[in-house]
Design a protein around this motif. Structure first.
Motif, PDB file in Angstrom:
ATOM      1  N   MET A 188       0.976  -1.106  -0.053  1.00 42.49           N
ATOM      2  CA  MET A 188      -0.141   0.111   0.034  1.00 42.49           C
ATOM      3  C   MET A 188       0.976   1.446  -0.120  1.00 42.49           C
ATOM      4  SD  MET A 188      -2.602  -1.272   2.856  1.00 42.49           S
ATOM      5  CE  MET A 188      -3.505  -2.987   2.740  1.00 42.49           C
ATOM      6  N   GLY A 189       0.171   2.385  -0.030  1.00 45.04           N
ATOM      7  CA  GLY A 189       1.002   3.772   0.064  1.00 45.04           C
ATOM      8  C   GLY A 189       0.171   4.801  -0.752  1.00 45.04           C
ATOM      9  N   GLY A 190       0.141   5.975  -0.341  1.00 46.12           N
ATOM     10  CA  GLY A 190      -0.271   6.838  -1.237  1.00 46.12           C
ATOM     11  C   GLY A 190      -1.669   6.890  -1.745  1.00 46.12           C
ATOM     12  N   LEU A 191      -2.640   6.399  -0.754  1.00 46.15           N
ATOM     13  CA  LEU A 191      -3.767   6.103  -1.090  1.00 46.15           C
ATOM     14  C   LEU A 191      -4.757   7.111  -0.771  1.00 46.15           C
ATOM     15  CD1 LEU A 191      -4.336   2.289   0.051  1.00 46.15           C
ATOM     16  CD2 LEU A 191      -4.246   3.417  -2.583  1.00 46.15           C
ATOM     17  N   ARG A 192      -4.311   8.142  -0.286  1.00 48.30           N
ATOM     18  CA  ARG A 192      -5.267   9.260   0.363  1.00 48.30           C
ATOM     19  C   ARG A 192      -5.990  10.230  -0.563  1.00 48.30           C
ATOM     20  NH1 ARG A 192      -0.073  11.159   0.361  1.00 48.30           N
ATOM     21  NH2 ARG A 192       0.308  13.091  -0.756  1.00 48.30           N
ATOM     22  N   PHE A 193      -5.601  10.130  -1.982  1.00 51.56           N
ATOM     23  CA  PHE A 193      -6.314  10.656  -3.036  1.00 51.56           C
ATOM     24  C   PHE A 193      -7.236   9.634  -3.725  1.00 51.56           C
ATOM     25  CE2 PHE A 193      -2.267  13.254  -2.629  1.00 51.56           C
ATOM     26  CZ  PHE A 193      -2.781  14.291  -2.109  1.00 51.56           C
ATOM     27  N   ARG A 194      -6.833   8.660  -3.812  1.00 48.38           N
ATOM     28  CA  ARG A 194      -7.547   7.600  -4.222  1.00 48.38           C
ATOM     29  C   ARG A 194      -8.774   7.199  -3.599  1.00 48.38           C
ATOM     30  NH1 ARG A 194      -4.399   3.044  -7.219  1.00 48.38           N
ATOM     31  NH2 ARG A 194      -3.196   4.057  -8.906  1.00 48.38           N
ATOM     32  N   MET A 195      -8.523   6.981  -2.313  1.00 43.62           N
ATOM     33  CA  MET A 195      -9.706   6.585  -1.507  1.00 43.62           C
ATOM     34  C   MET A 195      -9.902   7.490  -0.346  1.00 43.62           C
ATOM     35  SD  MET A 195      -8.496   2.690  -1.194  1.00 43.62           S
ATOM     36  CE  MET A 195     -10.115   1.917  -0.805  1.00 43.62           C
ATOM     37  N   PRO A 196     -10.556   8.730  -0.683  1.00 41.71           N
ATOM     38  CA  PRO A 196     -10.438  10.067   0.072  1.00 41.71           C
ATOM     39  C   PRO A 196     -11.614   9.476   1.512  1.00 41.71           C
ATOM     40  CG  PRO A 196     -11.892  10.442  -1.898  1.00 41.71           C
ATOM     41  CD  PRO A 196     -10.996   9.120  -2.080  1.00 41.71           C
ATOM     42  N   VAL A 197     -12.524   8.880   1.250  1.00 38.84           N
ATOM     43  CA  VAL A 197     -13.517   8.622   2.276  1.00 38.84           C
ATOM     44  C   VAL A 197     -12.772   7.639   3.370  1.00 38.84           C
ATOM     45  CG1 VAL A 197     -15.789   7.619   2.999  1.00 38.84           C
ATOM     46  CG2 VAL A 197     -15.376   8.860   0.931  1.00 38.84           C
ATOM     47  N   ALA A 198     -12.108   6.563   2.720  1.00 35.28           N
ATOM     48  CA  ALA A 198     -11.747   5.626   3.513  1.00 35.28           C
ATOM     49  C   ALA A 198     -10.297   6.399   4.365  1.00 35.28           C
ATOM     50  CB  ALA A 198     -10.989   4.350   2.789  1.00 35.28           C
ATOM     51  N   TYR A 199      -9.654   7.314   3.745  1.00 34.34           N
ATOM     52  CA  TYR A 199      -8.447   8.002   4.219  1.00 34.34           C
ATOM     53  C   TYR A 199      -9.039   8.688   5.381  1.00 34.34           C
ATOM     54  CZ  TYR A 199      -4.812  11.748   4.682  1.00 34.34           C
ATOM     55  OH  TYR A 199      -3.999  12.586   5.150  1.00 34.34           O
ATOM     56  N   THR A 200     -10.070   9.608   5.124  1.00 33.63           N
ATOM     57  CA  THR A 200     -10.523  10.485   6.048  1.00 33.63           C
ATOM     58  C   THR A 200     -11.202   9.540   7.466  1.00 33.63           C
ATOM     59  OG1 THR A 200     -11.524  11.887   4.166  1.00 33.63           O
ATOM     60  CG2 THR A 200     -12.228  12.427   6.529  1.00 33.63           C
ATOM     61  N   THR A 201     -12.004   8.760   7.251  1.00 33.58           N
ATOM     62  CA  THR A 201     -12.394   7.914   8.331  1.00 33.58           C
ATOM     63  C   THR A 201     -11.343   7.306   9.129  1.00 33.58           C
ATOM     64  OG1 THR A 201     -12.900   6.053   6.903  1.00 33.58           O
ATOM     65  CG2 THR A 201     -14.683   7.825   7.525  1.00 33.58           C
ATOM     66  N   MET A 202     -10.373   6.804   8.227  1.00 40.00           N
ATOM     67  CA  MET A 202      -9.325   5.809   8.881  1.00 40.00           C
ATOM     68  C   MET A 202      -8.413   6.950   9.768  1.00 40.00           C
ATOM     69  SD  MET A 202      -7.801   2.564   7.853  1.00 40.00           S
ATOM     70  CE  MET A 202      -6.413   1.938   8.714  1.00 40.00           C
ATOM     71  N   THR A 203      -8.195   7.960   9.331  1.00 40.42           N
ATOM     72  CA  THR A 203      -7.578   9.072   9.859  1.00 40.42           C
ATOM     73  C   THR A 203      -8.096   9.496  11.255  1.00 40.42           C
ATOM     74  OG1 THR A 203      -6.892   9.978   7.937  1.00 40.42           O
ATOM     75  CG2 THR A 203      -6.391  11.403   9.771  1.00 40.42           C
ATOM     76  N   ILE A 204      -9.505   9.345  11.174  1.00 37.84           N
ATOM     77  CA  ILE A 204     -10.204   9.793  12.533  1.00 37.84           C
ATOM     78  C   ILE A 204      -9.846   8.748  13.398  1.00 37.84           C
ATOM     79  CG2 ILE A 204     -12.437   9.991  13.388  1.00 37.84           C
ATOM     80  CD1 ILE A 204     -13.249  11.405  11.072  1.00 37.84           C
ATOM     81  N   GLY A 205     -10.144   7.253  12.910  1.00 42.28           N
ATOM     82  CA  GLY A 205     -10.007   6.235  13.800  1.00 42.28           C
ATOM     83  C   GLY A 205      -8.588   5.986  14.415  1.00 42.28           C
ATOM     84  N   LEU A 206      -7.463   6.497  13.625  1.00 43.77           N
ATOM     85  CA  LEU A 206      -6.052   6.336  13.863  1.00 43.77           C
ATOM     86  C   LEU A 206      -5.777   7.410  14.932  1.00 43.77           C
ATOM     87  CD1 LEU A 206      -4.167   5.511  10.819  1.00 43.77           C
ATOM     88  CD2 LEU A 206      -4.633   3.727  12.889  1.00 43.77           C
ATOM     89  N   LEU A 207      -6.185   8.365  14.841  1.00 47.83           N
ATOM     90  CA  LEU A 207      -6.033   9.647  15.753  1.00 47.83           C
ATOM     91  C   LEU A 207      -6.695   9.126  17.067  1.00 47.83           C
ATOM     92  CD1 LEU A 207      -6.603  12.682  13.623  1.00 47.83           C
ATOM     93  CD2 LEU A 207      -4.356  11.990  14.567  1.00 47.83           C
ATOM     94  N   ALA A 208      -7.965   8.683  17.102  1.00 44.53           N
ATOM     95  CA  ALA A 208      -8.492   8.111  18.252  1.00 44.53           C
ATOM     96  C   ALA A 208      -7.571   7.094  18.878  1.00 44.53           C
ATOM     97  CB  ALA A 208      -9.741   7.778  17.880  1.00 44.53           C
ATOM     98  N   LEU A 209      -7.295   6.302  18.160  1.00 45.67           N
ATOM     99  CA  LEU A 209      -6.544   5.113  18.678  1.00 45.67           C
ATOM    100  C   LEU A 209      -5.224   5.631  19.387  1.00 45.67           C
ATOM    101  CD1 LEU A 209      -5.992   2.066  19.098  1.00 45.67           C
ATOM    102  CD2 LEU A 209      -4.917   2.115  16.653  1.00 45.67           C
ATOM    103  N   ALA A 210      -4.644   6.581  18.718  1.00 50.30           N
ATOM    104  CA  ALA A 210      -3.394   7.119  19.191  1.00 50.30           C
ATOM    105  C   ALA A 210      -3.500   7.788  20.355  1.00 50.30           C
ATOM    106  CB  ALA A 210      -2.875   7.825  18.192  1.00 50.30           C
TER     107      ALA A 210
END
Lengths: 189, 322, 121, 630
Positions: free
Chosen positions: D357-379
């Motif tokens: 994987m890598g560089g998927l932030r533009f290809r999958m914006p929704v997944a990127y956004t939600t995953m960012t939220i989830g990972l921030l919460a996790l961290a």
């Protein structure tokens, strides 16, 4: 009763013992003879002897019935059966089982046991055969039979009927597909 | 009665009966010769001794006595030799108990006389069986087999019809039966008499019930191998059988010594007359009737005689109760 | 009469019949031995009827019954024996071994090596 | 309200049955797998609302008796149960609707969906159960469902092994758990949760320590704590939505939920709490380190789940019941979000491997956004919900006094270090998935490979609570009032003092430092080479060990499997050569006897008769002799 003694046997007793010896001797021949027809003929003697013993015991009617049934019917049946199964003239080899000692043992053991027990139980008992005479006559026996034993008598008649039917059924038990089923004797003739 | 005279009397009776036993059957035999010769128009038996060939029987006896008594090699000797005696003696014993006249004119007044007579007559059938088996001959064996089958079949109607008479009289004693006899027993026991006589003929293997000795099929059945005196003894036994059968029939069904007159003194004459009349009938039947086949024989016994004897028993019972 | 005479006669006759039943190979001989057994019993019955002074005639009446049964038994028994003879051409009890295991499972050799009882030699 | 709870419980079960019965018609399956759970969600929300802050309510009727105990079916609604039920239903609904497209084309989709419904029903049974026996039934049904679902791809060896492993390890914990439950019921005189808690509050249990220890074994198995944790990373062999379900809301949450439910029992056993704290510390730190080393996206998330569950257990060990439950719920949402989002990515990329994987932030914006939220919460980055959850637990540990002081120290130290590690692996995952170059595609910005709506909508829906649930903490002690204070609903043991979820200053400072430190290290290494894995230089030679999860499976193999195998071999040997020897011996003996007796079975009737009469003779002779003697 003091008057009885082994040492002074009555005439009836002597006769009984003599006939008894005949009975036993013929009985022994019946079960040991190699010749089957001879054995059957000795059986007549044995049965007749027993009939005489009945007479001596005061059972007259029983005695003559014994002669009538055994002499006239049963023995004839035996001879008939022997002839139908081609009883040969002369000794039948292998008439007895090869090892007779178990049978001898059983016979002797039975004799020993029965005689011992009987002697122990009845060595002081005497009876009067004449007492039985009234009962042994046709009238006495008929009275006993039809006063006290009517139901067994009737049951016996049913048994006889069943035996008759059974014998007929057995001898007719041949099916069509069994093929020719002649008696060996007839086949020869 | 003193002991001695009792013994004497017994001895006398036995001698008389033995004599009768030897004589009467011969008379019947002579009768048969003559009657048959006349009926069949046979001329041979008319020669011996002159008048009517009266000595024919004696000539026969001499002939039998002269002949060698042969025992075949294949035979069972002992049984072969005893068989004629076994066939003969029971009839002698039966004669002992049959009354020929009123009162003491009887060998032994046995309480169970009828029973005794029938029992020893039953024994007599063993003779032909022994003879048939011991001869070592297949015709003899077949004759013996036929005898046995026939005897067993006809024993039953004979006993049943005899029982009818005993029932009517209320006793098994032969003198007792005759004491109770009335003339009306003649029609009453008619069927029984017929059955008894016929069955008796079959037991004796007389024609037309002579299939066991059918000479055209089996030579002479059980007696094929017999010669000389032993054969004569068998013949004697046959005639003695006829005598005993006729005597018994006359005693049981024809009133024995009862007659229209002189019963007390000449009762024995009545008995003899009736007996010989019956013997004549026996001979007559031999001449008149053809031989029955085995199946006809059995069928006759089981489908005719036994139902008839049972009917007779029923009639006797009903009349007795009434 | 001493009671022992008829009773011992009956006992000995019974033993003889027992021996006959066990030792004879012919079915008819066995039936004959059976008659000896029955007669021994009836003799005892008659004797006991007298010894015990039974007024109902039990001993003799039952002797009659037994004689009748014996006659019936003989008739049936012989019918059976004849049937057997017709089917097997022998009345020898020694070869009637249907109660044993089938021959196949036992082996013909072994069967041949057996005596009358079927016991291996 | 109880009836409504009962209905919410039965709805998924009913849906499961209908789905099972209905065959493979896709529309039928989709409808019956989602609609009942949606209704159940509505039901649980209504239950939670109507329950409010007030106590508990129990409604049961007896269905049978076991000895002197009555088994009663019914529901017990408490604040804890109501909130957990909402979590379960919400996550289950998201998973089911997500699955309609994620697995909708698969031939075994029907049974899969039915099993998820059943799983949900079982978890709701555990949550709402008024009776420990009923709870146990739900508990074990979950085990069975997890077995089937993890083994969904049973064509694959790894899936079969994982399902068996999950089943065996959880059941290994369940055996002592069962004894613990029985002991608890016997000592309390009732299997009613209500009575049990009451008797624990009244200190009426004679051996609370043993019971708590036994129960803890089951919890360790279900919630994948050391040493029964290794099934959970392997369970990644199942479909991704299943992982979301198991990790976020159902299976593993059940263990934490049970401790929270029966917390008064555990409070009576301080030794067990210390053990619990030690286990939590080991698990949270070890699992976080393992997560840092993993290259498989799902395994990273799996180890993070283990680590987060250890936080909850640690919170429970330091008297932080409300805090732990809060973290449970918060974690449920963001972990479900993480798994589902990771599933979207994995599905599109076609691989679990981070290196693919890598560089998927533009290809999958929704997944990127939600995953960012989830990972921030996790961290644990403020102001997301994960921050508040973790701070609450750490605060509880920091504030622990008295008998909770020792576990408090352990949990606090381990928790702070783990916070740093967590931030590190979260950042590593985020960078690895969405930043840097995509390995195979030269034109990485060109095309969007977004997932279908049915998969994205659950992501968005889950992202909302994952981001905003921290608000609850701002209301002070409100939450703890709902879930029943520190020690349980009745709260009589230690007093129902209000528990403040507001983050404490000291712990916040420390944990933020650790987060920054961990994240910064990873970022530094990543900056050096965006294509490379930052964990490689960071962990050095430890990486191999961590990648294998401390080689724990090998250890188990050495300590458990080999002895068991040896024992099994011994048993097999004994069976074949000793036990069977008797069996065979009896056979040989019988045969031999038969051969001997066969010689008596001659078929000769006369021989039989001879034997018979010999016997009779002997008896008669003996009888005659005895008669003579006497």
């Amino acid at each position: 009763m003091a008057t009885h003694s082994y040492l002074s046997p009555t005439g009836v007793e002597i006769a009984f013992v003599l006939v008894g010896l005949v009975v036993l001797g013929s009985g022994l021949l019946v079960v040991t003879l190699k010749n089957l027809v001879h054995a059957a003929l000795w059986l007549i003697v044995c049965m007749g002897g027993i009939g005489i013993e009945y007479l001596l015991l005061g059972a007259e009617m029983v005695a003559w019935i014994q002669v009538l049934i055994y002499g006239g019917a049963v023995i004839v049946l035996f001879l008939f059966g022997l002839m139908l199964t081609k009883a040969p003239i002369g000794r039948t080899e292998e008439l007895d089982v090869a090892h007779r000692w178990p049978a001898v043992l059983v016979g002797l053991g039975a004799a020993g046991t029965l005689v011992t027990v009987t002697v122990q139980a009845y060595q002081h008992t005497w009876f009067e055969p004449r007492d039985a005479l009234a009962l042994g006559s046709s009238e006495g026996l008929g009275t006993a039979l039809f006063h006290y034993w009517v139901l067994p008598f009737e049951a016996l008649s049913v048994l006889l009927l069943a035996a008759l039917v059974g014998a007929i059924a057995l001898s007719r038990a041949r099916r069509e597909d069994d093929g020719p089923d002649e008696l060996p004797g007839e086949a020869q003739a | 009665m003193s002991s001695l005279s009792w013994w004497l009397e017994v001895a006398l009776r036995i001698v008389v009966i033995f004599a009768a036993f030897l004589v009467v059957p011969l008379v019947v035999g002579q009768m048969e010769h003559k009657a048959m010769a006349h009926m069949q128009g046979r001329l041979g038996p008319m020669e011996a001794g002159g008048f009517h060939g009266w000595a024919q029987l004696i000539a026969d006896g001499v002939k039998f006595a002269q002949k060698e008594s042969v025992v075949p090699d294949a035979a069972d000797r002992t049984v072969f030799q005893i068989a004629p005696a076994v066939a003969l003696i029971p009839y002698l014993l039966a004669l002992l108990v049959i009354p020929i006249g009123p009162g003491t004119q009887v060998g032994v007044a046995l309480d169970l006389g009828l029973f005794f007579a029938l029992a020893v007559m039953g024994l007599a059938v063993i003779g032909p069986l022994m003879a048939g088996w011991s001869s070592g001959n297949k015709y003899s064996l077949l004759g013996g087999l036929r005898s046995a089958a026939q005897l067993m079949a006809y024993e039953l109607p004979m006993l049943l019809s005899a029982a009818s008479v005993a029932m009517a009289a209320g006793t098994l004693s032969l003198p007792g039966i005759l004491d109770a006899w009335h003339w009306y027993w003649l029609p009453w026991q008619l069927i029984g008499g017929f059955v008894f006589f016929t069955a008796g003929l079959a037991e004796l293997q007389r024609p037309p019930f002579d299939m066991p000795v059918a000479d055209s099929e089996l030579i002479f059945g059980a007696f094929t191998e017999y010669t000389g005196l032993r054969f004569a003894l068998f013949l004697l036994a046959e005639y003695a059988g006829i005598v005993v059968l006729c005597l018994l029939t006359s005693v049981l069904y024809l009133g024995g010594w009862h007659g229209p007159f002189a019963e007390q003194h000449l009762g024995w004459v009545w008995t003899l007359v009736k007996t010989f009349l019956l013997a004549f009938v026996v001979i007559w039947l031999r001449v008149s009737y053809p031989r029955l086949r085995a199946d006809q024989l059995q069928k006759f016994a089981w489908t005719v005689l036994i139902p008839l004897s049972l009917a007779q028993l029923a009639i006797t019972g009903v009349v007795r109760v009434l | 009469m001493h009671a022992l005479y008829p009773l011992i006669l009956g006992a000995l006759l019974f033993s003889l019949g027992l021996y006959g039943v066990l030792a004879r190979r012919s079915a008819i001989a066995v039936l004959m031995a059976l008659e000896l057994l029955l007669n021994a019993v009836t003799l005892n019955l008659v004797a006991y009827g007298s010894i015990l002074r039974d007024r109902y005639g039990t001993g003799q009446v039952f002797t009659l019954f037994i004689i009748t049964v014996a006659a019936a038994e003989t008739g049936l028994g012989l019918a059976i024996v004849l049937l057997l003879y017709r089917q097997r051409a022998t009345a020898d009890l020694g070869v009637q071994r249907e109660l044993a295991e089938p021959v196949e499972s036992f082996g013909a050799d072994e069967l041949a090596a057996t005596d009358d009882y079927g016991v291996l030699r | 309200m109880n009836t409504l709870a009962f209905a919410s419980l039965l709805l998924p079960a009913f849906g499961s049955a209908v789905t099972f019965a209905g065959g493979r018609d896709l529309r039928h399956v989709k409808f019956w797998s989602t609609a009942p759970i949606a209704l159940a969600l509505v039901g649980t929300i209504l239950v939670a609302i109507s329950h409010g802050t007030g106590g508990t309510s129990t409604e049961t009727y007896t269905i049978g008796t076991a000895g002197e105990f009555h088994i009663e079916i019914g529901t017990r609604v408490s604040g804890l149960a109501a909130l957990t039920a909402v979590l379960v239903a919400a996550v289950a609904l998201c998973v089911q609707s997500y699955s309609t497209s994620y697995l909708g084309g698969e031939p075994r989709y029907a049974s899969y969906a039915a099993l998820i419904s059943l799983f949900t029903a079982a978890m709701l049974t555990v949550v709402y159960a008024a009776d420990l026996i009923v709870l146990l039934i739900g508990w074990e049904v979950m085990g069975a469902c997890s077995y089937f679902l993890i083994g969904h791809y049973w064509e694959r060896e790894i899936a079969r092994a994982a399902s068996i492993k999950a089943f065996l390890m959880t059941v290994a914990g369940d055996v002592p758990f069962l004894f613990g439950l029985i002991a608890l019921g016997v000592q309390a005189g009732s299997f009613q949760v209500h009575d049990v808690i009451a008797s624990a509050d009244g200190n009426a249990l004679s051996h609370p320590g043993w019971i708590a220890a036994l129960l803890l074994c089951g919890v360790l198995g279900k919630s994948a704590q050391f040493p029964l944790h290794s099934w959970l990373p392997d369970a990644m062999a199942g479909p991704t939505p299943i992982s979301a379900l198991i990790h976020a809301a159902t299976m593993v949450a059940a263990g934490i939920y049970l401790v929270a439910l029966l917390y008064p029992v555990f409070v009576l056993a301080p030794d067990v709490l210390v053990v619990m704290a030690v286990i939590a510390a080991i698990t949270m730190l070890g699992a976080a380190l393992c997560a840092l080393a993993q290259t498989d996206v799902k395994r990273i998330l799996a180890y993070s789940t283990v680590s987060q569950l250890a936080y909850m257990l640690g919170g429970l060990a330091v008297n932080g019941r409300s805090q732990a439950v809060y973290l449970l719920i918060v974690h449920g949402f963001f972990k479900a979000l993480l798994f589902l989002a990771a599933g979207v990515v994995i599905h599109r990329v076609g691989s679990n491997e981070l290196s693919r994987m890598g560089g998927l932030r533009f290809r999958m914006p929704v997944a990127y956004t939600t995953m960012t939220i989830g990972l921030l919460a996790l961290a644990g980055v403020p102001p997301l919900s994960g921050f508040f959850g973790k701070e609450a637990v750490l605060g509880a540990a920091y504030n622990a006094t008295g008998e909770f002081a020792v576990p408090g120290r352990i949990v606090l130290v381990a928790g702070l270090i783990t916070a740093g590690v967590t931030a590190a692996y979260a950042l590593r995952l985020w960078l690895g998935m969405f930043h840097g170059p995509f390995p195979d595609a030269p034109h990485e910005h060109e095309e969007r490979i977004e997932a279908p709506q049915t998969e994205l909508i659950p992501l968005v829906l889950l992202a909302i609570p994952a981001a905003l649930l921290g608000v609850v903490a701002l209301f002070g002690n409100g939450f703890s009032q709902v879930v029943g204070g520190a020690s349980g609903e009745s709260g009589s043991l230690l007093g129902a003092f209000a528990v403040d979820l507001w983050p404490g200053g000291m712990t916040t400072l420390l944990s933020l430092l650790f987060v920054l430190g961990g994240a910064g290290l990873v970022y530094l290494f990543w900056r050096r080479d965006p294509k490379a894995d930052p964990a490689v230089p960071l962990l050095g030679s430890l990486r191999g060990l961590l990648l294998d999860g401390f080689r724990f499976d090998a250890l188990i193999g050495l300590a458990v499997v080999r002895p068991v195998r040896a024992a099994a071999k011994l048993v097999a040997f004994l069976d074949e050569n000793v036990v069977d020897a008797y069996v065979r011996g009896s056979g040989v003996g019988a045969r031999g006897l038969g051969t001997v007796l066969r010689r008596l079975q001659t078929g000769s009737v006369q021989f039989y008769l001879t034997c018979l009469f010999l016997g009779v003779l002997v008896m008669a002779a003996v009888y005659a002799y005895v008669g003579t003697v006497s």
